[in-house]
Scaffold this motif. Structure first.
Motif, PDB file in Angstrom:
ATOM      1  N   GLU A  22     100.806 -10.247 112.138  1.00 23.87           N
ATOM      2  CA  GLU A  22     101.793 -10.775 111.206  1.00 23.87           C
ATOM      3  C   GLU A  22     103.179 -10.853 111.832  1.00 23.87           C
ATOM      4  O   GLU A  22     103.879 -11.862 111.702  1.00 23.87           O
ATOM      5  N   ARG A  23     103.583  -9.801 112.540  1.00 23.48           N
ATOM      6  CA  ARG A  23     104.928  -9.770 113.107  1.00 23.48           C
ATOM      7  C   ARG A  23     105.095 -10.821 114.201  1.00 23.48           C
ATOM      8  O   ARG A  23     106.121 -11.512 114.253  1.00 23.48           O
ATOM      9  N   LYS A  24     104.108 -10.948 115.067  1.00 20.14           N
ATOM     10  CA  LYS A  24     104.186 -11.987 116.096  1.00 20.14           C
ATOM     11  C   LYS A  24     104.257 -13.375 115.457  1.00 20.14           C
ATOM     12  O   LYS A  24     104.957 -14.269 115.940  1.00 20.14           O
ATOM     13  N   MET A  32     108.513 -11.228 121.755  1.00 25.46           N
ATOM     14  CA  MET A  32     108.689 -12.514 122.428  1.00 25.46           C
ATOM     15  C   MET A  32     108.136 -12.465 123.846  1.00 25.46           C
ATOM     16  O   MET A  32     107.565 -13.456 124.339  1.00 25.46           O
ATOM     17  N   ALA A  33     108.279 -11.320 124.498  1.00 29.32           N
ATOM     18  CA  ALA A  33     107.717 -11.177 125.844  1.00 29.32           C
ATOM     19  C   ALA A  33     106.193 -11.267 125.801  1.00 29.32           C
ATOM     20  O   ALA A  33     105.564 -11.889 126.670  1.00 29.32           O
ATOM     21  N   GLU A  34     105.586 -10.666 124.784  1.00 31.41           N
ATOM     22  CA  GLU A  34     104.128 -10.740 124.649  1.00 31.41           C
ATOM     23  C   GLU A  34     103.677 -12.160 124.309  1.00 31.41           C
ATOM     24  O   GLU A  34     102.653 -12.633 124.814  1.00 31.41           O
ATOM     25  N   LEU A  35     104.441 -12.837 123.454  1.00 32.55           N
ATOM     26  CA  LEU A  35     104.117 -14.230 123.129  1.00 32.55           C
ATOM     27  C   LEU A  35     104.231 -15.118 124.371  1.00 32.55           C
ATOM     28  O   LEU A  35     103.464 -16.062 124.535  1.00 32.55           O
ATOM     29  N   TYR A  81     102.212 -18.645 124.135  1.00 34.02           N
ATOM     30  CA  TYR A  81     102.750 -19.297 122.940  1.00 34.02           C
ATOM     31  C   TYR A  81     104.222 -19.684 123.106  1.00 34.02           C
ATOM     32  O   TYR A  81     104.727 -20.540 122.385  1.00 34.02           O
ATOM     33  N   LEU A  82     104.899 -19.025 124.040  1.00 36.54           N
ATOM     34  CA  LEU A  82     106.287 -19.349 124.357  1.00 36.54           C
ATOM     35  C   LEU A  82     106.411 -19.630 125.843  1.00 36.54           C
ATOM     36  O   LEU A  82     105.555 -19.216 126.638  1.00 36.54           O
TER      37      LEU A  82
END
Length: 347
Positions: free
Chosen positions: A11-13, A53-56, A61-62
């Motif tokens: 959810e948070r991601k 954001m680093a994980e995305l 995804y980013l």
């Protein structure tokens, strides 16, 4: 690429990805974690958002265009957004009024599509497109010849999907109104309720009446064959290439627009690309587009029906930094409005 079978992000991601996309769509600049923390109440600290954001980024995804820059969405990030995160914003009453075709009986499908794509481009500042159906089983609803001068007759052919074709044809000298009426009777029997595939092979009867009637019916049948062959190829209408010049991505790399224009000139390929059933998706993003020239763009397309018949499709094309929340329902509404207008006119 993300689709219905892709495991959903936590959810948070999801909240963080949505925030990044909303910010990037609005500003066209890489998004920093501090911006997300300040503008979106996610209930966590900036450091946590930075980690998400680093994980995305690691998950694809980013993207990070520069070492010290913020993040921007990738094609996969946009795809996930469209499949799982978008919150559709329905068109306002004002937008509805601008997009609904006027629906005057004098208008035909091609005119309505041209009017609507112009309005759609002005409203979205994107390239809009429309196609008429390529359907060799499409049937003629009516066909009539009308005198417009001493040596010209107007041939008007109306098809079941609302499309109308007009042709000026040569009128034999000395043709009487009675002979024009007889020509209409013969032509109606010859082409009425016939399909495009049948009309493309249409043969003129050897004797339809007087020599002048025979000549006029022959001229009309020749035009009908030409119309049927043209319609069997389908038509593409586009508007708004100039609006794309205002997009920051295009200003940074104008060759993107040139590549898009090159794809427009490939009429067959572009027509195929605008068909939802051939693209397998109503929305294709970046590298999901088979044509490499469209890898920097998002294409959203939606078909419309005229009665129970497929009438064609409408589409919006713009950079992948696309207002999915607003433009997807806007295009769906536009397709519905075109179909309802044409269905009403053909009753």
């Amino acid at each position: 690429m993300a689709d219905e079978t892709t495991p959903q992000l936590g959810e948070r991601k999801g909240y963080v990805l949505r925030a990044v996309i909303l910010e990037y769509v609005q500003a066209a600049e890489p998004v920093a974690s501090e911006t997300v923390a300040q503008k979106y109440d996610l209930g966590v600290k900036s450091a946590t958002i930075r980690n998400e954001m680093a994980e995305l980024l690691d998950l694809g995804y980013l993207e990070q265009p520069h070492t010290s820059a913020g993040r921007i969405p990738s094609d996969i990030g946009y795809r996930y957004y469209v499949d799982f995160l978008k919150r559709e914003v329905l068109p306002t009453t004002e937008r509805v009024a601008k997009l609904k075709p006027a629906g005057r009986e004098s208008e035909v499908l091609a005119d309505i599509l041209a009017e609507t794509t112009r309005a759609l481009s002005r409203m979205t500042q994107l390239l809009s497109a429309a196609t008429t159906v390529r359907n060799v089983s499409l049937r003629v609803k009516s066909c009539i010849l009308s005198a417009v001068g001493p040596d010209r007759v107007l041939l008007v052919v109306l098809f079941q999907n609302g499309h109308v074709e007009n042709r000026l044809i040569e009128c034999p000298a000395g043709l009487t109104l009675d002979e024009l009426g007889r020509s209409n009777e013969v032509l109606s029997q010859l082409v009425g309720d016939k399909t495009l595939s049948t009309l493309a092979r249409l043969k003129t009867p050897s004797s339809a009446g007087t020599a002048l009637v025979n000549k006029l019916v022959h001229n009309a049948a020749t035009s009908v064959r030409s119309i049927a062959r043209d319609l069997g190829k389908g038509h593409v209408i586009t508007h708004g290439e100039e609006y794309l010049l205002t997009q920051p991505e295009i200003q940074r790399d104008v060759q993107q627009l040139q590549r898009l224009i090159d794809s427009l000139e490939d009429e067959e390929g572009f027509y195929q690309m605008l068909q939802p059933h051939l693209a397998r998706r109503d929305v294709t993003i970046g590298r999901e587009n088979e044509d490499e020239r469209l890898h920097g763009f998002t294409v959203v397309r939606h078909r419309f029906l005229v009665g129970d018949e497929e009438g064609g499709s409408v589409a919006l094309i713009g950079p992948t930094r696309f207002d999915y929340d607003r433009n997807i329902p806007l295009l769906r509404f536009t397709a519905m409005a075109i179909g309802e207008t044409m269905t009403r006119l053909l009753k």
